[in-house]
Design a protein around this motif. Structure first.
Motif, PDB file in Angstrom:
ATOM      1  N   PHE A  38       0.875  -1.166   0.000  1.00  0.00           N
ATOM      2  CA  PHE A  38       0.000   0.000   0.000  1.00  0.00           C
ATOM      3  C   PHE A  38       0.909   1.211   0.000  1.00  0.00           C
ATOM      4  CE2 PHE A  38       0.208   1.808   4.269  1.00  0.00           C
ATOM      5  CZ  PHE A  38       0.698   0.749   5.042  1.00  0.00           C
ATOM      6  N   SER A  39       0.572   2.168  -0.855  1.00  0.00           N
ATOM      7  CA  SER A  39       1.480   3.286  -1.109  1.00  0.00           C
ATOM      8  C   SER A  39       0.746   4.615  -0.988  1.00  0.00           C
ATOM      9  CB  SER A  39       2.085   3.160  -2.518  1.00  0.00           C
ATOM     10  OG  SER A  39       1.085   3.248  -3.506  1.00  0.00           O
ATOM     11  N   ARG A  40       1.567   5.679  -0.836  1.00  0.00           N
ATOM     12  CA  ARG A  40       1.100   7.065  -0.770  1.00  0.00           C
ATOM     13  C   ARG A  40       0.120   7.301   0.384  1.00  0.00           C
ATOM     14  NH1 ARG A  40       0.668   6.100  -6.288  1.00  0.00           N
ATOM     15  NH2 ARG A  40      -1.589   6.280  -6.280  1.00  0.00           N
ATOM     16  N   PHE A  41       0.245   6.519   1.437  1.00  0.00           N
ATOM     17  CA  PHE A  41      -0.595   6.756   2.613  1.00  0.00           C
ATOM     18  C   PHE A  41       0.094   7.806   3.481  1.00  0.00           C
ATOM     19  CE2 PHE A  41      -1.693   5.737   7.068  1.00  0.00           C
ATOM     20  CZ  PHE A  41      -3.045   6.032   6.995  1.00  0.00           C
ATOM     21  N   GLY A  42      -0.627   8.856   3.835  1.00  0.00           N
ATOM     22  CA  GLY A  42       0.001   9.908   4.628  1.00  0.00           C
ATOM     23  C   GLY A  42      -0.969  11.030   4.939  1.00  0.00           C
ATOM     24  N   LEU A  77       2.284  21.122   2.937  1.00  0.00           N
ATOM     25  CA  LEU A  77       3.248  20.070   3.247  1.00  0.00           C
ATOM     26  C   LEU A  77       2.537  18.739   3.204  1.00  0.00           C
ATOM     27  CD1 LEU A  77       6.096  19.187   4.417  1.00  0.00           C
ATOM     28  CD2 LEU A  77       5.036  19.440   6.671  1.00  0.00           C
ATOM     29  N   ASN A  78       3.191  17.737   2.626  1.00  0.00           N
ATOM     30  CA  ASN A  78       2.625  16.396   2.718  1.00  0.00           C
ATOM     31  C   ASN A  78       3.707  15.386   3.058  1.00  0.00           C
ATOM     32  OD1 ASN A  78       3.935  15.994   0.281  1.00  0.00           O
ATOM     33  ND2 ASN A  78       2.289  14.824  -0.608  1.00  0.00           N
ATOM     34  N   LEU A  79       3.301  14.322   3.730  1.00  0.00           N
ATOM     35  CA  LEU A  79       4.180  13.244   4.136  1.00  0.00           C
ATOM     36  C   LEU A  79       3.490  11.943   3.800  1.00  0.00           C
ATOM     37  CD1 LEU A  79       6.794  12.370   5.628  1.00  0.00           C
ATOM     38  CD2 LEU A  79       5.435  12.310   7.725  1.00  0.00           C
ATOM     39  N   THR A  80       4.129  11.101   2.988  1.00  0.00           N
ATOM     40  CA  THR A  80       3.529   9.840   2.580  1.00  0.00           C
ATOM     41  C   THR A  80       4.524   8.703   2.805  1.00  0.00           C
ATOM     42  OG1 THR A  80       4.280  10.100   0.287  1.00  0.00           O
ATOM     43  CG2 THR A  80       2.086  10.944   0.832  1.00  0.00           C
ATOM     44  N   THR A 103       8.431  13.120   1.362  1.00  0.00           N
ATOM     45  CA  THR A 103       7.861  14.367   1.859  1.00  0.00           C
ATOM     46  C   THR A 103       8.052  15.454   0.817  1.00  0.00           C
ATOM     47  OG1 THR A 103       7.862  15.968   3.690  1.00  0.00           O
ATOM     48  CG2 THR A 103       9.987  15.106   2.999  1.00  0.00           C
ATOM     49  N   ARG A 104       7.131  16.403   0.821  1.00  0.00           N
ATOM     50  CA  ARG A 104       7.202  17.518  -0.121  1.00  0.00           C
ATOM     51  C   ARG A 104       6.637  18.762   0.531  1.00  0.00           C
ATOM     52  NH1 ARG A 104       3.051  17.402  -4.769  1.00  0.00           N
ATOM     53  NH2 ARG A 104       1.803  18.118  -3.020  1.00  0.00           N
ATOM     54  N   PHE A 105       7.401  19.844   0.449  1.00  0.00           N
ATOM     55  CA  PHE A 105       6.965  21.148   0.953  1.00  0.00           C
ATOM     56  C   PHE A 105       6.886  22.103  -0.225  1.00  0.00           C
ATOM     57  CE2 PHE A 105       8.246  25.423   2.426  1.00  0.00           C
ATOM     58  CZ  PHE A 105       7.151  25.700   3.221  1.00  0.00           C
ATOM     59  N   ARG A 106       5.696  22.678  -0.453  1.00  0.00           N
ATOM     60  CA  ARG A 106       5.482  23.610  -1.564  1.00  0.00           C
ATOM     61  C   ARG A 106       5.173  25.002  -1.023  1.00  0.00           C
ATOM     62  NH1 ARG A 106       1.092  21.200  -5.586  1.00  0.00           N
ATOM     63  NH2 ARG A 106      -0.167  21.456  -3.707  1.00  0.00           N
ATOM     64  N   TYR A 107       5.616  26.000  -1.765  1.00  0.00           N
ATOM     65  CA  TYR A 107       5.326  27.377  -1.402  1.00  0.00           C
ATOM     66  C   TYR A 107       5.144  28.194  -2.680  1.00  0.00           C
ATOM     67  CZ  TYR A 107      10.352  27.607  -2.289  1.00  0.00           C
ATOM     68  OH  TYR A 107      11.593  27.498  -2.868  1.00  0.00           O
ATOM     69  N   GLY A 128       7.998  27.433  -5.479  1.00  0.00           N
ATOM     70  CA  GLY A 128       9.006  26.385  -5.422  1.00  0.00           C
ATOM     71  C   GLY A 128       8.558  25.230  -4.563  1.00  0.00           C
ATOM     72  N   ASN A 129       9.423  24.246  -4.440  1.00  0.00           N
ATOM     73  CA  ASN A 129       9.140  23.091  -3.598  1.00  0.00           C
ATOM     74  C   ASN A 129      10.442  22.433  -3.179  1.00  0.00           C
ATOM     75  OD1 ASN A 129       9.720  20.595  -5.447  1.00  0.00           O
ATOM     76  ND2 ASN A 129       8.504  21.973  -6.720  1.00  0.00           N
ATOM     77  N   VAL A 130      10.374  21.783  -2.032  1.00  0.00           N
ATOM     78  CA  VAL A 130      11.486  20.990  -1.512  1.00  0.00           C
ATOM     79  C   VAL A 130      10.972  19.567  -1.340  1.00  0.00           C
ATOM     80  CG1 VAL A 130      13.161  20.684   0.337  1.00  0.00           C
ATOM     81  CG2 VAL A 130      12.456  22.987  -0.327  1.00  0.00           C
ATOM     82  N   GLU A 131      11.659  18.605  -1.920  1.00  0.00           N
ATOM     83  CA  GLU A 131      11.246  17.208  -1.839  1.00  0.00           C
ATOM     84  C   GLU A 131      12.373  16.367  -1.255  1.00  0.00           C
ATOM     85  OE1 GLU A 131       9.969  15.757  -5.578  1.00  0.00           O
ATOM     86  OE2 GLU A 131       8.397  17.266  -5.851  1.00  0.00           O
ATOM     87  N   GLY A 132      11.977  15.353  -0.511  1.00  0.00           N
ATOM     88  CA  GLY A 132      12.948  14.434   0.059  1.00  0.00           C
ATOM     89  C   GLY A 132      12.354  13.049   0.189  1.00  0.00           C
ATOM     90  N   SER A 133      13.188  12.028   0.077  1.00  0.00           N
ATOM     91  CA  SER A 133      12.722  10.655   0.228  1.00  0.00           C
ATOM     92  C   SER A 133      13.844   9.792   0.777  1.00  0.00           C
ATOM     93  CB  SER A 133      12.231  10.091  -1.113  1.00  0.00           C
ATOM     94  OG  SER A 133      13.299   9.954  -2.025  1.00  0.00           O
ATOM     95  N   TYR A 134      13.437   8.761   1.488  1.00  0.00           N
ATOM     96  CA  TYR A 134      14.379   7.790   2.023  1.00  0.00           C
ATOM     97  C   TYR A 134      13.704   6.436   1.991  1.00  0.00           C
ATOM     98  CZ  TYR A 134      17.487   5.238   5.141  1.00  0.00           C
ATOM     99  OH  TYR A 134      18.352   4.315   5.671  1.00  0.00           O
ATOM    100  N   GLY A 135      14.396   5.411   1.506  1.00  0.00           N
ATOM    101  CA  GLY A 135      13.772   4.100   1.409  1.00  0.00           C
ATOM    102  C   GLY A 135      14.776   2.983   1.489  1.00  0.00           C
ATOM    103  N   ASN A 136      14.286   1.829   1.852  1.00  0.00           N
ATOM    104  CA  ASN A 136      15.083   0.613   1.906  1.00  0.00           C
ATOM    105  C   ASN A 136      14.330  -0.466   1.121  1.00  0.00           C
ATOM    106  OD1 ASN A 136      17.443  -0.882   3.195  1.00  0.00           O
ATOM    107  ND2 ASN A 136      15.725  -2.181   3.776  1.00  0.00           N
ATOM    108  N   PHE A 137      14.954  -0.985   0.070  1.00  0.00           N
ATOM    109  CA  PHE A 137      14.285  -1.924  -0.822  1.00  0.00           C
ATOM    110  C   PHE A 137      15.022  -3.259  -0.806  1.00  0.00           C
ATOM    111  CE2 PHE A 137      12.872   2.176  -2.200  1.00  0.00           C
ATOM    112  CZ  PHE A 137      11.531   1.963  -2.495  1.00  0.00           C
TER     113      PHE A 137
END
Length: 849
Positions: A255-259, A270-273, A286-290, A298-307
């Protein structure tokens, strides 16, 4: 209506006015205002009593098919038979309506049918602006907007609600008991809906429910959601983002994009999924838009994952940790200055794993840049300061430019006075640009830094002599470096000979220049036809000739080249500035004369004499250009190739473009030789390269349906936003199928022939295209792909089948062959506000590295 009835109504209206009540009965054309008593029969005016003894601030209109009963002392009215009450933007229709003017309350009810008592005739309908509520019984306060309705159903911007009871606490908020929510407009049995014992609706914002069940075809899922928030209007709303469920061949069920999405204010959100896979993989985004209109965004995006791929005990188990940080910013600081940045830092595995996006799959590097730009309006001068970074995922090499500072002086005309006729010398103009650049290149862990300053000055004249435009010009370039190289022979510890290259740190200036002159003109030919709707064909010819000169900078006079002696005793020349960042001084003298000829054929049609709105039209039939040159200073192969380019288009249906290259030189078994074809009786020219492409596009007329015609403006905007939210062609494209176009076809053919010599011929040819057609009004079939006619193989074919399931859409996409073969099956809700409500099954068989 007889005279006695009229007199009786007048008396009743007079009494009501004395009591301070205002109403109108439309059926008998009788209107009573709050300031006077008027009838259509004759005029009668009565002074209104002093003081305000009522709470109605505008006219109440009432009508009925049967009768209206006025209870004067009780300040009540009873309406029987298709009653209708209108007050401001509120309207109530019902078989029976009862009004209490003292409490401002209205009771409405339907009447049982004679044949079927359980079916009501004239059930209450409440309309407030664009909202419509239908129920069994209704109690409504037309002053406060509060009301209580039983067995109610209503619709708002494509969302439908029903419930045993609806309690309107004010004009913006109401509660639903045993409510049902859906976007399916099938009133008999919605294909899907949500049920909850308690629902709260905030007008034009959201619906909130607790312990909500999802029902498909009337069958509920056994496990409810503790609570849910549904947006009921387009726009930004804070709330929980529902997950998408599916299955992945490599990572398992997910299940994805839950946040959560947080609309902080009108300028930022701001969103966090999170994504979770049953085989142990996970990812957090996560993504922060302004944004501030006309200022910055603009926007700032970040992600971290372990696959993880494979089980713990598997020998080929693969586990990757990946991260990504990006920043996009655009800002207009002043009307003449701005700042733009697009920075991205990530692991290479992030790109290789994200195979849902073809653009991401094909790129093997991350590119970042940031630029500040300033222009001075009056002078036209400009300044830019930039930073750029390129990271290669294959070898992890990094290339940076920090900083890159450029100043440009706009074209200036020192002798122009803008008074009277322009003299030839007033067309003299010059421009200047200066650049400071510092390059940092990290290759295999070794960091190398090179920098320099470059100056460019261009000066030209552009007088017109008769029908000819003459343009002499001169270009001067000067580069400043703090390093140069030296090469010499050396021997390693084993005694092996090699050429050693060292940097020499010293300030040096490299000066180069070139000059030239060009001439051009333009003339026309007209062919008057005046037949078959064609007025004329115009031929525009643009010939030009130019001469350019630059000296040989490898001579000892300039000092830019040096030499070393190799092991055989031969002197080898080299450029001392070959490692520097700007253009290198040439070791070849150039005296080029170039010829070009442009041809444009235009067609003009006649206006239809039988149609007053018809106009003349112009079309470009053919664009044909040719160019060739000769270098007087070259030691061999003085002539350049003859280059032809051609282009034509027939409306929006067919386009054709191509180019060809011809050489005047002969050839042997290995390469071309410095001997003309004509000297061996082989003609003037031979073809060395040609390519062309043909594109054809056809489509059927668009079909209009009740579904698209009945959409509100808000709904239409939502559908457009949803269909356009993907800006790339993905591996499994999620754009909705367009059932309104019955069929369309697009074909492209490309051919390329390259033969420097006839024995070394290379041909590439492929045909690509797409075909979409409706098997039925609800089934759509699509196929895309290309076929290599030389290799006899298909490249990236894709088959897609779509089914319109009323309020749902089914898509099946299959990539039968290729590196990313697999399939994707998806059923999703059409409504944009519930676009994440979908079921996905996907299998991918990645055959790459």
């Amino acid at each position: 209506m007889n005279l006695n009835s009229i007199i009786f109504l007048k008396l009743i209206l007079l009494i009501f006015l004395l009591q301070g009540i205002t109403f109108s009965q439309q059926n008998d054309s009788l209107f009573i205002s709050s300031d006077s008593l008027l009838t259509v029969v004759d005029s009668l005016q009565v002074q209104k009593p002093k003081g305000k003894t009522y709470d109605v601030d505008t006219t109440v209109f009432a009508s009925s098919k049967d009768s209206l009963i006025f209870l004067v002392k009780e300040k009540k009215m009873k309406i029987y038979g298709e009653g209708n009450i209108s007050y401001k933007s509120t309207e109530i229709k019902s078989a029976n309506i009862f009004i209490d003017f003292s409490s401002n309350e209205i009771d409405a009810e339907g009447i049982p049918s004679d044949s079927l008592p359980e079916i009501l005739i004239g059930a209450p309908i409440l309309k407030e602006g664009t909202e419509v509520y239908e129920g069994k019984t209704m109690k409504y306060n037309f002053k406060s907007g509060r009301g209580l309705l039983s067995m109610v159903k209503t619709e708002m911007d494509g969302s439908y609600y029903t419930g045993n009871k609806i309690n309107k606490v004010d004009r913006e908020t109401y509660f639903i008991e045993d409510g049902i929510f859906t976007t399916c407009d099938d009133s008999t049995c919605p294909h899907y809906h949500f049920t909850a014992s308690k629902m709260k609706v905030i007008h034009k914002e959201q619906l909130v429910a607790e312990w909500i069940f999802i029902n498909f075809g009337g069958v509920p899922l056994p496990i409810p959601l503790p609570f849910a928030v549904f947006p009921i209007e387009s726009g930004r709303r804070s709330g929980i983002l529902p997950p998408a469920f599916g299955s992945d061949f490599n990572y398992g069920t997910y299940f994805s994009r839950f946040g959560y999405f947080w609309a902080i204010n009108d300028y930022m959100d701001l969103n966090l999924t999170a994504d979770y896979y049953t085989r142990g993989s996970y990812k957090i985004d996560t993504r922060f838009r302004y944004s501030k209109r006309y200022n910055y965004s603009g926007n700032v995006e970040g992600s971290y994952g372990n696959f993880v791929q494979g089980e713990t005990t598997d020998a080929n188990r693969v586990e990757n940790t990946e991260w990504r940080i990006s920043w996009n910013h655009n800002q207009s600081i002043t009307p003449t200055s701005r700042f733009d940045a697009k920075l991205e830092f990530l692991t290479g595995t992030n790109i290789r794993r994200n195979i849902n996006n073809f653009n991401e799959v094909l790129r093997n590097e991350a590119i970042s840049n940031a630029t500040y730009f300033k222009q001075w309006e009056e002078s036209g001068n400009s300044l830019s300061l930039s930073y750029s970074r390129t990271q290669n995922f294959e070898n992890n090499n990094i290339s940076e430019v920090l900083p890159n500072l450029t100043f440009s002086l706009a074209q200036s005309y020192p002798f122009r006075d803008n008074v009277g006729a322009q003299e030839w010398y007033e067309s003299f103009g010059y421009s200047y640009s200066g650049q400071f650049q510092n390059n940092r290149n990290k290759t295999a862990g070794d960091l190398k830094v090179r920098g320099g300053i470059q100056h460019n000055i261009n000066a030209s004249l552009s007088p017109k002599i008769g029908y000819f435009s003459i343009s002499p010009n001169i270009r001067y370039n000067e580069s400043w470096y703090n390093k140069q190289i030296t090469k010499y022979t050396a021997y390693d510890d084993t005694g092996a000979y090699f050429i050693k290259t060292d940097d020499v740190k010293e300030i040096n200036m490299v000066r180069t220049f070139s000059m030239g002159v060009s001439a051009s003109t333009k003339f026309y030919g007209m062919f008057n036809i005046n037949s078959l709707g064609v007025s004329a064909i115009r031929h525009t010819v643009t010939p030009s000739i130019s001469y350019n000169y630059s000296p040989d900078f490898s001579t000892s006079f300039w000092g830019y080249y040096d030499s070393y002696v190799d092991s055989s005793g031969k002197s080898i020349e080299y450029n001392k500035y070959e490692r520097e960042i700007f253009s290198k001084p040439s070791n070849q003298e150039q005296q080029n004369i170039n010829f070009s000829l442009g041809n444009v054929f235009d067609l003009k049609t006649n206006a239809d004499p039988n149609d007053t709105t018809s106009k003349e039209n112009k079309f470009q039939l053919l664009n044909l250009n040719a160019s060739m040159g000769y270098n007087f200073a070259a030691k061999s192969f003085n002539f350049s190739d003859l280059n032809l380019s051609y282009r034509t288009q027939i409306g929006s249906l067919l386009s054709f473009s191509g180019s060809s290259t011809f050489s005047p030189y002969d050839y042997d078994t290995k390469d071309r030789i410095d001997r003309y074809l004509v000297s061996n009786g082989k003609g003037l020219l031979r073809l060395t390269n040609t390519n062309f492409s043909i594109s054809l596009s056809l489509a059927g007329d668009k079909i209009t349906s009740s579904e698209t015609e009945n959409r509100t403006t808000v709904q239409q905007d939502q559908y457009l936003q949803a269909s356009e939210r993907s800006i790339y062609q993905g591996l499994y494209n999620d754009r909705a199928a367009d059932f309104s176009i019955p069929w369309d076809i697009s074909l492209n053919y490309y051919y390329n022939l390259s033969r420097l010599i006839p024995s070394k011929e290379n041909i590439s040819s492929n045909i690509s295209g797409s075909l979409n057609f409706n098997l039925t009004p609800k089934w759509k079939f699509s196929v895309t792909g290309s076929y290599d006619l030389e290799q006899k193989e298909f490249a990236a074919p894709q088959i897609r089948i779509s089914r319109d399931l009323h309020c749902w859409t089914m898509n099946f996409t299959w990539n039968p062959i290729g590196t990313y073969r697999g399939y994707n099956f998806e059923i999703r809700v059409k409504a944009p506000q519930l676009q994440d409500l979908k079921i996905t099954k996907r299998d991918q068989f990645y055959e790459g590295r």
